[in-house]
Design an enzyme around this catalytic site. Sequence first.
Site, short mmCIF file in Angstrom:
data_model
loop_
_atom_site.label_atom_id
_atom_site.label_comp_id
_atom_site.label_asym_id
_atom_site.label_seq_id
_atom_site.Cartn_x
_atom_site.Cartn_y
_atom_site.Cartn_z
N HIS A 1 0.76 -1.43 0.16
CA HIS A 1 0.01 0.05 -0.05
C HIS A 1 0.73 1.20 0.02
O HIS A 1 0.63 2.04 -1.04
CB HIS A 1 -0.88 0.04 1.34
CG HIS A 1 -1.56 1.19 1.46
ND1 HIS A 1 -2.68 1.75 0.32
CD2 HIS A 1 -1.76 2.16 2.40
CE1 HIS A 1 -3.07 2.83 1.01
NE2 HIS A 1 -2.72 3.16 2.09
N HIS B 1 2.88 7.35 5.59
CA HIS B 1 1.76 7.94 5.99
C HIS B 1 0.79 7.31 7.13
O HIS B 1 0.37 7.48 7.79
CB HIS B 1 0.90 8.49 4.65
CG HIS B 1 0.24 7.25 4.16
ND1 HIS B 1 0.86 6.41 3.13
CD2 HIS B 1 -0.99 6.40 4.28
CE1 HIS B 1 0.15 5.27 2.88
NE2 HIS B 1 -1.02 5.53 3.54
N GLU C 1 0.18 5.59 12.81
CA GLU C 1 -1.04 5.09 13.18
C GLU C 1 -0.71 3.40 13.51
O GLU C 1 -1.43 2.77 14.09
CB GLU C 1 -2.02 5.15 12.23
CG GLU C 1 -3.38 4.61 12.70
CD GLU C 1 -4.57 5.11 11.32
OE1 GLU C 1 -5.83 4.78 11.69
OE2 GLU C 1 -4.19 5.39 10.21
N ASP C 2 -0.19 2.92 12.63
CA ASP C 2 -0.12 1.41 12.36
C ASP C 2 1.06 0.69 13.09
O ASP C 2 1.20 -0.70 12.87
CB ASP C 2 -0.54 0.77 10.97
CG ASP C 2 -1.90 1.53 10.79
OD1 ASP C 2 -2.67 1.37 11.50
OD2 ASP C 2 -2.13 1.54 9.53
N ASP D 1 -3.54 8.13 -1.08
CA ASP D 1 -4.12 6.92 -0.13
C ASP D 1 -5.22 6.71 -0.48
O ASP D 1 -5.62 5.32 -0.63
CB ASP D 1 -3.88 7.84 1.51
CG ASP D 1 -4.38 6.50 2.33
OD1 ASP D 1 -4.05 5.48 2.28
OD2 ASP D 1 -5.17 6.94 3.19
N ASP E 1 -22.17 12.98 -26.89
CA ASP E 1 -20.72 13.42 -26.77
C ASP E 1 -20.22 12.37 -25.80
O ASP E 1 -19.80 12.94 -24.42
CB ASP E 1 -20.71 14.93 -26.02
CG ASP E 1 -21.50 14.85 -24.93
OD1 ASP E 1 -22.72 14.49 -25.01
OD2 ASP E 1 -21.52 15.88 -24.28
#
Length: 745
Positions: free
Chosen positions: A53, A77, A81-82, A144, A265
């Site tokens: 990712h 990023h 957090e992880d 992201d 169109d």
Amino acid sequence: MAKTKNYTGEEVLDLVGQYMSDADTAKVREAYLWAAALHESQRRKSGEPYIVHPIQVAAILAELKMDTATIISGYLHDVVEDTPATLADVEAKFGAVIAQIIDGVTKISKIKYQSSQEQLAENHRKLLLAMSKDIRVIIVKLADRLHNMRTLGALRPDKQRRIASETLDIYAPLADRLGISAIKWELEDLSLSYLDTEKYHGIASQMNMKRDERIRYVEEAVSEIEKTIHELELKNVDVYGRPKHIYSIYRKMTDKHKAFEEIYDLSAVRVLTDTIPDTYAVLGAIHSKWMPVPGRFKDYIALPKANGYQSLHTTVVGPGGRPLEVQIRTHTMHEVAEYGVAAHWAYKKNKNSNKEANVTDKNEHALNVIQGILELQEDAKNAEDFMASVQGDLFSDRVYAFTPRGDVFELAKGAGPLDMAFSIHTNVGIKTVGAKINGRIVPLDYKIKTGDIIEIITSATAKPSRDWLDLVSTRRARNKIKQYFKQLDRDDNISAGHDLLARSLRDTGFDPITVLTADKLTKTAESMHLNSSDDLLAAIGYGDVASPGVANKLTEDIREAQQEEATAELQRELLEEGHEIKRENTALTQRQRAVADDIVIAGVDNLLIRLGRCCTPVPGDHVKGYITKGRGISVHRIGCPNIRAAEAHGQRLIDVQWEDDKGLKPNYDADLKVHGENRNGLLNDVLRSVNGRTKYVNSVNGHVTKNGMAQVSLSIGVKNSEQLDQIMDSLNNLPAVYDVERTFH
């Protein structure tokens, strides 16, 4: 939708190496290796290594040719957090600028909110405010989100729809407002593929069927345009066709109520030139070749969009008498059209690529969306109000109006003179007494149209009227009017707010003297994003905040303690003594048994119908019916043993369906069985989870099984199977629960 390339880590480094110096490429490599080490043991929902990712996010940013700080932030990023890494670690390794970008992107996962909607709104608030400090925050977040949308298939259908809806509501419009059409179109198409799968694939299939015909038509148009402008002897002119995106066709079909066959169109031709005079020369040549369609010419070069987009748009009666859309712009304008504000951060050698975005730096950042975000933050009373303001005022359709001096103002569609007055300045709005549109006096409820010249008439002695709240359409104007009256009556509102709050506490059995302490009021005000306890009381007195809700917040800890004590006793009774808690059937539950209106049987009316108690079907379930002696038609879930038994005994099954899959009543019975560990607090967790999603709990009983596990049986009321699925998902997510099932009796 065009297939996207999945990059490896080395391929991304090769990509950035094409436009970065060796020193900057080395910094990017360091970030990649650190991210790979931190995410080494993690996997995504799809089962692939998590580092895939960040690599793809960095690749999307590299395709935009973003600067070093942005690419590094793309790799990192998710680390705060992880993984165990902290912002301090990021700052020590890569500097304060990158730490600030990552902090802006990082979700607020450690704060507890009253609802997931509040958490999501607070998330978006932080992201948008961080974007106002450094625009690269949102560029990383868009990359992201784009990769997450590309891999959304690994998630449950309900999560797919929630994320797709959020993307269509927030991220695609944000990409549009920032001018990054390369990301905007893909986000819209991907969102549609999950929100209306049938329409998406239907349009895609029909476009593929006409693909060869469309290619021939565009090739013919391109050839004719090249011949037409050849005589102008212009240098470096590119002419090519581009297909329309699926979402734009979907919107046209939906908004204009047209069938696919009526959309002509499906493709457009784009002409890129070196200079602005060349664009107008090309326009003249095309209009001399083909007749322009009236009302379909737009000059975004003379009057650019708020996101910086510039181009000439025209529709002509092209080859074969079919409409042909043509866009004409310079190569520089095309770069801004594709990459928008990201173009300002494209890496340029020999320049300092770590320059921070600055709202006041007009050379780098002329987007008024940033200033608008800051103003809405000042006016909003909480995160959800802020996000509603952003969606309503910044992401809605726009109109463009002029002042008598020629200044252009961009407003939400439906705005009136008062909205424009407050967008000019609060004091102008406060002192407004009238307005002239194109030299003619108009009422204040007039709706502004694009091209209107508006003169706001003011008076030094004028004051707002409370009736203005019904005349304005933008949140900014409404909030400014409310603020005026709040300040005017502040002392009276504080006193009235205190009285209302005390009354609400007494009504719920609490002593106001004990509860209304300065400390509790201050903490509650802060939790509601208000500056002080006086602001909270004034908001209650004014009517902006409901006193019962504040009373609930103030007594939350007291009620939780009482509930824990009660549920501990309840669990002891249920699991140890085998008791059952059962509510008496209410009148509504009795009426619920008359279900003839809920079930439809083709060609038959006025039959006695009942829902089987053995399997408790709810709207949205797949159901079958069979005729019973003297009791009409019995309706059961597919898979119910009684359906199989009826069929085995030769009874004829009848096709039945729900009148409305969403449900006509709020409380259809559904029976669940929860299996889990026999631990203290299990029943409390189960009841809290269920009570948070339905107010109809008909009965609860439980026991400890022979192998020492706990089993809790619930009979609850739900509106439909979707609500029931949410309740079951919530129960399955409880730490001590290992299975939740619907029961057959």
